[in-house]
Enzyme design. Structure first.
Site, mmCIF file in Angstrom:
data_model
loop_
_atom_site.group_PDB
_atom_site.id
_atom_site.type_symbol
_atom_site.label_atom_id
_atom_site.label_comp_id
_atom_site.label_asym_id
_atom_site.label_seq_id
_atom_site.Cartn_x
_atom_site.Cartn_y
_atom_site.Cartn_z
ATOM 1 N N GLU A 11 60.402 60.377 108.384
ATOM 2 C CA GLU A 11 59.884 59.361 107.470
ATOM 3 C C GLU A 11 60.073 59.700 105.997
ATOM 4 O OE1 GLU A 11 57.994 60.608 110.038
ATOM 5 O OE2 GLU A 11 56.431 59.203 110.604
ATOM 6 N N ASP A 97 56.575 60.633 113.202
ATOM 7 C CA ASP A 97 55.310 61.208 113.675
ATOM 8 C C ASP A 97 54.967 60.735 115.086
ATOM 9 O OD1 ASP A 97 54.974 62.498 111.262
ATOM 10 O OD2 ASP A 97 53.792 60.884 110.379
ATOM 11 N N ASP A 99 52.454 59.394 116.636
ATOM 12 C CA ASP A 99 51.281 58.541 116.768
ATOM 13 C C ASP A 99 51.809 57.118 116.892
ATOM 14 O OD1 ASP A 99 52.083 57.869 114.204
ATOM 15 O OD2 ASP A 99 50.422 58.876 113.211
ATOM 16 N N TYR A 322 49.833 68.501 112.154
ATOM 17 C CA TYR A 322 49.739 67.071 111.848
ATOM 18 C C TYR A 322 48.305 66.679 111.511
ATOM 19 C CZ TYR A 322 50.817 62.111 112.178
ATOM 20 O OH TYR A 322 50.995 60.777 111.905
ATOM 21 N N ARG A 324 46.789 63.655 111.270
ATOM 22 C CA ARG A 324 46.134 62.464 111.831
ATOM 23 C C ARG A 324 45.842 62.733 113.296
ATOM 24 N NH1 ARG A 324 50.156 60.013 108.463
ATOM 25 N NH2 ARG A 324 49.168 59.024 106.665
ATOM 26 N N HIS A 369 47.515 65.574 120.490
ATOM 27 C CA HIS A 369 47.882 66.872 119.946
ATOM 28 C C HIS A 369 46.661 67.640 119.461
ATOM 29 C CE1 HIS A 369 47.980 64.109 116.518
ATOM 30 N NE2 HIS A 369 48.975 63.496 117.117
#
Length: 908
Positions: A11, A97, A99, A322, A324, A369
């Protein structure tokens, strides 16, 4: 022709740069710079699409809620670059990512690029060499269920916003917005303010005494807890209406409390009871997104948006995992790393025999995760990264490191002692038998407290940690060295801070922690909430919006319903629920459960009384109204009744049916819970002096009026209706703010006319022939000659300055503006891409970062004084990735131009 090259798409440019260093020469790593396509607004759609089933929402609600996606205008160049790189690649790795949003970005890239080579989904939770290389060898396919969940959320938010927001425009104010999570978050802040407005303060007194068995070093403080068999009331014993809750509780007033304190100084106090019990305290779990935001707010004074921004940079540069996540679990490697560092730094006895595991039930696949922790199989200590990280990045990394290590350390242990003291007061005292209490905790083994202690939103009642008490036995006599009475008032419920709002939303299951920062930012940007210190204060506008939502869209702002939507999105992410079926029930309704759909809720707007929605009753005949130009208080007084005295005047009985409202503007610095009827009447009285006619302008005959407005006192002229005109010919009344040293109540007509005469022509420059004027502006008084402006030192100079004095000012070198370049606000070092020095400057449109070639405006939450070099480089990288701003071409009306435009649209 095979080249053996592999293209990896992530990203962000920062992440791409870090990952590229961990892969070989045959790998190309490029950033998409976030999403590349989205559902456009109707105004952005081609005419032929706008007329079809996608025209209203960008979603075809009749065909399984199929969305219409387009590549963002500022991403078309990026897509071309990615397609060019893909031509020379044998494999495509989508490394966004792991998610829902990251999975959706990967899917959009796949759909847009249409690769002819094998596509692999590459996922990782930390950016270290080992993790990246492992992820490159352990790929998977795109998870369609995760994509469906993200698509559902996006479509749901589009339907919600496009259906409900127009209702707010028509019934409250233009330009407002509603949202699945933002509307509920706003309601929570408003409800807390309502509780504060309804709260009735109660006064109570207590007594503290310093007592000792003899020696000064054994002195301790005890609090009066009982009087003649009844418990002494504290703040928690009062209801919100100010009444005392318990029958066996006594409320002390000043006289009685003072009398007891005086009598205690002469009384004999003895130890009635001693109790002691072990004390144990466990460490907190490692950080999740929510708890990280809360602690960053408490300890680092970072709001949610800034905390996540800093965490994003730490993640992308390989310092943390990560950021989030809802998970509190740690991998075996992380458990080992944390325990090893705890042993090395705090000793072997600081670590329990077996690892601590913080299990948490998380159904959502996107949070599969770990907790947020330092990256790698062996953590770098804060001292080891001191030279690499600075400012907020260093402080946040240190916080994450401490929390992670402490989570694997031993419990803090000690003992808590409690004493109950008794005394018989002498004759004549306001009580006979009284009790006092004291408690204290002794920490004998600090355990995890040696590394970290969680912050608190408010002091805990009776907080007595680390307070020692002397060892005493029952029956021991004590001396009273001091006894004093103190008065208190109960306090209303505390306003939410960002930390406590995040905590409350998570507890209710509203939204996702990864979205809390943007949600809180949105309700602030929309004007629903502002900050006072760290507290979140709702605006009156938020009251009106929340009332409309509660009364006409109650289901949409119901806490349980909103939480159930998150559970449904989780079910779609797991593949247990179908996207189209769920959206159909949400929008059209569910016949099986007789639940109304969104479309039915917005169909009959005629039932909504806009005036009633925007009216908040504050009691005693006074209301607050949310008007087009801001909030104001209003009191309706019967005609024939004097508004100030309440006395009936002539003709009142005959005109009792008529009313004459009194109104006053509410300043922005008055919070809703401060707007009492008494304050409202004070504003109304002050406003009664406003609008007073000072006289008539001799040149026009118009009334000159002095008023108090939202932005301060001012004078204006009243333009008669017959002179006002319409449209382009409408006459705008002259208006002028009062000088700082002027008083609204004493200003006279002559002064008002002088203010309205501004700007004043001072004279003409004999050399250039240009006119010099004295004007009052947003930043104070100044002179203007053509395009050259010079500041004045006082407002009075606007009236007094002569031409000679003005020319003398212009003869001096200019101190401000373009003629004298300002020094940089900060120097950030050398940009790793351009190799040029990067500085922060203050520009016409605010602070920006530049390397001399590329300029990037700082975001709303970027502090120019504390901006880190990494953040500056990141802003420049994002600006370069977007490319130069496109110039808007002039419209051509020829037939050839129309044909060309049509062909271009067809190709796109």
């Amino acid at each position: 022709m095979a080249t053996g090259r592999k293209l990896v798409i992530v990203e962000s440019p920062a992440k791409a740069k870090t990952i590229a260093g961990y892969l070989g020469q045959e790998w190309d790593v490029e950033a998409s710079v976030g999403h590349i396509r989205d559902i456009p607004t109707p105004s952005e759609m081609p005419a032929e699409v706008k007329k079809g089933p996608f025209g209203r929402f960008g979603v075809n609600i009749e065909d399984d809620f199929d969305p219409y996606y387009v590549v963002d205008a500022d991403k078309k160049k990026k897509v071309r670059e990615l397609k060019a790189l893909l031509k020379n690649a044998d494999e495509l790795y989508l490394a966004t990512d792991e998610d829902r949003e990251g999975e959706a970005i990967a899917w959009h890239l796949f759909e847009t690029l249409q690769p002819k080579v094998p596509v692999k989904r590459m996922v990782f939770h930390e950016i270290t060499r080992e993790a990246i290389q492992r992820a490159a060898n352990q790929t998977r396919d795109i998870d369609v269920s995760l994509v469906d969940a993200q698509e559902t959320r996006r479509i749901l938010d589009r339907l919600y916003g496009y259906e409900v927001s127009p209702v707010l425009w028509r019934k409250v104010k233009a330009g407002l917005s509603a949202g699945r999570v933002q509307s509920v978050a706003t309601r929570m802040v408003v409800e807390r303010e309502r509780e504060r407005m309804a709260f009735v303060r109660a006064a109570y007194w207590d007594v503290d005494a310093d007592v000792t068995p003899g020696a000064d070093e054994d002195l301790f403080t005890a609090r009066l807890t009982g009087v003649d068999g009844k418990r002494v009331a504290t703040g928690r014993d009062f209801a919100d209406d100010g009444t005392l809750k318990g029958e066996r509780t006594v409320q002390l007033d000043q006289e009685r409390a003072t009398g007891i304190a005086e009598a205690l100084r002469r009384a004999e106090v003895t130890v009635a009871e001693v109790s002691e019990k072990p004390y144990t305290r466990r460490p907190s779990a490692p950080f999740t997104t929510s708890t990280l935001q809360q602690e960053a707010s408490r300890k680092l004074r970072l709001n949610s948006r800034n905390a996540m921004r800093v965490a994003q940079r730490l993640y992308e540069n390989g310092y943390i995992t990560y950021m989030r996540t809802d998970s509190t679990t740690l991998s075996d490697a992380a458990l080992s790393a944390a325990r090893q560092q705890a042993r090395e730094l705090y000793g072997g006895d600081s670590v329990p025999e077996s690892p601590r595991r913080y299990e948490r039930k998380v159904k959502n696949a996107q949070e599969a995760h770990e907790a947020i922790r330092p990256a790698g199989d062996r953590f770098r200590t804060p001292k080891q990264v001191e030279g690499e990280l600075r400012g907020d990045e260093y402080r946040l990394y240190e916080l994450i490191w401490m929390r992670t290590v402490a989570s694997q350390m031993a419990d803090a242990r000690g003992s808590t002692a409690s004493l109950r003291l008794a005394a018989t007061l002498p004759d004549g005292a306001p009580a006979r038998e009284v009790e006092l209490s004291a408690s204290g905790t002794v920490i004998t083994f600090r355990g995890f407290l040696a590394a970290y202690e969680e912050g608190r939103d408010a002091p805990r009642a009776g907080d007595d940690e680390e307070r020692r008490l002397p060892r005493l036995g029952a029956g021991r006599s004590l001396q009273v060295r001091r006894a004093e009475a103190a008065g208190h008032e109960t306090s209303p419920p505390a306003r939410y801070t960002e930390a406590t709002l995040v905590k409350a939303m998570e507890e209710r299951g509203i939204g996702r922690p990864s979205t809390y920062a943007s949600t809180i930012g949105t309700i602030q940007d929309r004007g629903y909430v502002s900050t006072r210190g760290s507290a979140l204060v709702p605006s009156w506008l938020a009251f009106a919006v929340t009332r409309l939502m509660e009364e006409h869209f109650g289901r949409l702002v119901d806490y349980d319903f909103t939480a159930s939507m998150e559970e449904d999105l989780d079910a779609i992410a797991r593949g247990d629920e179908q996207r189209a079926a769920w959206l159909r029930r949400f929008y059209f309704g569910d016949e099986a459960s007789s639940a109304e759909g969104l479309r039915a809720l917005v169909e009959d707007l005629g039932e909504i009384d806009a005036r009633a929605i925007s009216t908040i009753d504050i009691g005693d005949g006074v209301v607050v109204r949310v008007g087009r130009y801001g909030p104001y208080v209003e009191e309706v007084v019967p005609a024939g009744v004097d508004a100030a005295t309440g006395e009936v005047t002539d003709g009142a009985a005959a005109q009792s049916a008529r009313t004459q409202p009194r109104r006053a503007t509410i300043a922005d610095d008055i919070a809703p819970d401060e707007m009492t009827p008494a304050l409202a009447r004070e504003l109304l009285e002050r406003a009664a002096d406003d609008g007073r006619v000072l006289g008539q302008d001799p040149s026009t005959g118009r009334d000159i009026v002095a008023k108090s407005g939202r932005y301060g006192p001012y004078v204006t002229e009243v333009v008669p209706e017959e002179e006002q005109g319409k449209g382009k010919n409408k006459v705008k009344p002259r208006t002028a703010s009062l000088f700082k040293d002027m008083d609204l109540g004493t200003i006279e007509l002559d002064t008002a006319l002088r203010l309205l005469s501004l700007p004043r022509v001072v004279g003409t420059d004999p050399e250039s022939g240009e006119e010099i004027t004295a004007q009052n502006g947003r930043y104070g008084p100044y002179l203007k000659k053509g395009t050259d402006s010079r500041s004045l030192t006082s407002e009075q100079q606007l009236f007094d300055i002569t031409l000679e004095e003005a020319l003398a000012i212009y003869a001096q070198p200019k101190q401000r503006g373009r003629a004298a370049a300002k020094p940089p606000l900060a120097e950030l070092g050398t940009d790793p891409v351009s190799g040029r020095p990067v500085v922060v400057k203050d520009g016409r449109f605010g602070p920006y970062v530049t390397d001399g070639e590329t300029n990037a405006t700082l975001r709303r939450d970027d502090d120019p004084e504390s901006l880190s070099p990494e953040r500056g480089f990141e802003l420049l990288a994002e600006k370069r990735a977007k490319g130069p701003a496109k110039k808007t071409a002039r419209k051509r009306t020829t037939k050839t131009a129309k044909k060309t435009a049509k062909k271009t649209a067809e190709k796109a």
